[in-house]
Design an enzyme around this catalytic site. Structure first.
Site, short mmCIF file in Angstrom:
data_model
loop_
_atom_site.label_atom_id
_atom_site.label_comp_id
_atom_site.label_asym_id
_atom_site.label_seq_id
_atom_site.Cartn_x
_atom_site.Cartn_y
_atom_site.Cartn_z
N GLU A 44 38.12 -24.57 29.24
CA GLU A 44 38.29 -25.81 28.47
C GLU A 44 37.29 -25.92 27.33
OE1 GLU A 44 35.38 -27.56 28.79
OE2 GLU A 44 34.75 -26.21 30.40
N GLU A 104 34.01 -23.64 29.09
CA GLU A 104 34.88 -22.72 28.34
C GLU A 104 35.65 -21.75 29.23
OE1 GLU A 104 31.83 -22.28 24.48
OE2 GLU A 104 32.30 -20.54 25.75
#
Length: 356
Positions: free
Chosen positions: A180, A324
């Site tokens: 993300e 991430e």
């Protein structure tokens, strides 16, 4: 280009396809571990991974994951307006583009392990070059004044994750990591974790991307206000909770996790955002936890609460908090090694080695 919204009936049908792993394959995996030329338990948690991979695949020894894919979902958050992070919001777009280019942390770690990385823009404030365009809106709404997303928006975001998972698996992915990007996304992640586990907000709220003590106290107050304003209780259904205090990337991860589980592909979770999404996915389809592996035990308190609730143990414990998908990508070699041990290590029964 946004996806058409998923219907509740379609979501229910997807959930029904997720079945618990067959205990016979877990027993077969345990028997094989006990036959490998080592003292029982001497490979610690690696043995558990190997056994669980047998259950996921429905075969023993399990297939060795060799085509990992990190799928990153990017979105911005209306609750950013409540000053819950010290970073400028344009960083979301910059980092999404940076992952595509390959300079971000997850990009480097994924390259080290031969993992493919793709980025889906589910709702950034502005388009990020190189992302798969699945923008639903320019960020969610501020959940302290009402729901972050409409029900149509949250079902559309779930549909984005469904499409992303199906595409990755159809293209050969045999282990996946949901990642993300989105400034302030640990705030909705903590809200989701509190709501889905019944844990006090103060016990699941961390510093995210660098909140100081005063900002952390404020962040707790913001989350408590959001849950109260939206009337979230222990009986609120998971999609309503997700729409009320989640983000587009959280919702996309829910769809992603559900599809991977339905297709019997192991999911290696990353940090607090994917762990919060996993809690929602479990509430929709309880058997989903059989297909989840925890990439790491990070410093955000919500990760540890979520993993405890899910019954998972972080494979890596290095104090990670980047997000991430970086922690999930970092754990990929451990998952692969666990499968290789099951396939290639010698056995007492086959190699004439004496047991104690």
């Amino acid at each position: 280009m946004a996806m058409p919204a998923l219907t509740q009936a379609q979501l229910d049908q997807l959930a029904e396809r997720i079945q618990p792993v067959d205990p016979q394959w877990l027993r077969a995996g345990t028997d094989r571990q006990n036959d490998l030329t080592k003292p029982p338990g001497s490979l610690g948690g690696l043995e558990e991974i190997g056994i669980r991979l047998c259950g996921v695949a429905g075969q023993c020894p399990p297939p060795v994951p060799s085509r990992p894919h990190v799928v990153v979902f990017a979105g911005d958050h209306g609750v950013y307006a409540q000053q819950v992070t010290p970073w400028p919001q344009e960083v979301s777009v910059q980092m999404a583009a940076g992952i595509v280019v390959g300079f971000a942390g997850v990009s480097v770690i994924a390259r080290a392990h031969g993992a493919r990385v793709t980025v889906h823009d589910v709702g950034l404030l502005a388009p990020a070059e190189g992302c798969v365009d699945r923008r639903i809106a320019a960020g969610t709404k501020d959940f302290t004044t009402g729901p972050a997303m409409s029900r149509d928006e949250v079902l559309t975001a779930i549909a984005v994750g469904i499409e992303a998972a199906n595409t990755a698996i159809d293209e050969g992915a045999d282990v996946v990591v949901p990642g993300e990007v989105g400034l302030a996304n640990t705030t909705p992640a903590a809200a989701l974790t509190a709501a889905m586990t019944g844990t006090p907000v103060s016990e699941v709220t961390g510093r995210g991307a660098g909140a100081d003590d005063e900002m952390l106290r404020h962040k707790v107050e913001v989350i408590e206000r959001g849950l109260e304003v939206n009337g979230i209780t222990a009986d609120t259904d998971p999609v309503t909770v997700l729409a009320a205090v989640g983000g587009f990337e959280h919702a996309a991860m829910v769809g992603f996790i559900l599809v991977a589980a339905s297709r019997r592909v192991p999911v290696v979770l990353d940090g607090v955002v994917s762990c919060a999404a996993a809690l929602v996915a479990r509430a929709i389809a309880p058997a989903v936890t059989d297909y989840l592996f925890a990439g790491h035990a990070g410093v955000e308190p919500a990760i540890r609460v979520a993993l405890g609730s899910l019954g998972l143990r972080g494979l890596v414990d290095l104090g990670l908090r980047l997000g991430e998908g970086s922690g999930g990508a970092l754990a990929l070699p451990l998952v692969r090694a666990a499968a290789l041990v099951m396939n290639e290590m010698g056995t007492f029964s086959g190699h004439g080695v004496s047991k104690a």
